[in-house]
Design an enzyme around this catalytic site. Structure first.
Site, mmCIF file in Angstrom:
data_model
loop_
_atom_site.group_PDB
_atom_site.id
_atom_site.type_symbol
_atom_site.label_atom_id
_atom_site.label_comp_id
_atom_site.label_asym_id
_atom_site.label_seq_id
_atom_site.Cartn_x
_atom_site.Cartn_y
_atom_site.Cartn_z
ATOM 1 N N CYS A 1 44.766 18.709 -7.228
ATOM 2 C CA CYS A 1 44.051 19.169 -6.034
ATOM 3 C C CYS A 1 42.626 18.634 -6.102
ATOM 4 O O CYS A 1 41.931 18.832 -7.104
ATOM 5 C CB CYS A 1 44.049 20.699 -6.024
ATOM 6 S SG CYS A 1 43.009 21.399 -4.727
ATOM 7 N N CYS B 1 40.050 21.727 -6.585
ATOM 8 C CA CYS B 1 39.944 22.580 -7.781
ATOM 9 C C CYS B 1 40.483 21.924 -9.048
ATOM 10 O O CYS B 1 40.309 22.462 -10.134
ATOM 11 C CB CYS B 1 40.641 23.914 -7.556
ATOM 12 S SG CYS B 1 42.448 23.808 -7.547
ATOM 13 N N CYS C 1 54.472 15.829 2.847
ATOM 14 C CA CYS C 1 53.628 14.813 3.462
ATOM 15 C C CYS C 1 52.183 15.272 3.298
ATOM 16 O O CYS C 1 51.741 16.202 3.963
ATOM 17 C CB CYS C 1 54.009 14.683 4.933
ATOM 18 S SG CYS C 1 53.096 13.405 5.789
HETATM 19 ZN ZN ZN Z 1 43.153 23.607 -5.271
#
Ligand code: ZN
Length: 140
Positions: free
Chosen positions: A47, A50, A122
């Site tokens: 991510c 984070c 996606c």
């Molecule tokens: Zn995250």
């Protein structure tokens, strides 16, 4: 469960303008614009907000659906790394995919018969970071 909670101001400061627009305002990047769309290296996709590991390269594939081919495609996330929410914006019912750790928008999941699992994650490339498995490896 979302573990990381930040204010809108904090996100705006930490993310790039494009990341903020997509991840916190549920935007979509321009197809074929993402750096990781055609990335074929081995490693983990994280991510961008984070750092949590969300997908690995083993589940990345190239979709044969032309309208979805312009974004990174994955067959399945790492167990428990993402959350789902029904999204009926733009007059379509879609399933939104969010980072389970910080709640940032990543993209949508669709049915796709060309996917090994039948599911097509996606994602927006701008929402992802990439950690190559071995920076000296020769696969490209
Ligand atoms: Zn995250």
């Amino acid at each position: 469960m979302v573990m990381i909670k930040k204010t809108d101001k904090e996100w705006r400061e930490e993310l790039t303008e494009e990341q903020y627009r997509v991840m916190r305002q549920k935007g979509t990047e321009i197809p074929f614009s993402g750096e990781l769309t055609f990335n074929k290296k081995s490693g983990d996709y994280t991510c961008a907000a984070c750092g949590e590991i969300l997908f690995n390269s083993d589940s990345k594939y190239q979709s044969t659906i032309p309208t979805l081919a312009g974004w990174p495609s994955f067959a399945k996330p790492i167990e428990g790394s993402v959350e789902y929410r029904e999204d009926d914006s733009f007059g379509m019912v879609r399933t939104e995919v969010l980072c389970a750790n910080c709640g940032s928008h990543l993209g949508h999941v669709f049915d796709d018969s060309s996917s090994p699992t039948g599911s097509h994650y996606c994602l927006n490339s701008v929402c992802l970071g990439f950690n190559p498995k071995d920076s000296n490896s020769k696969d490209s």
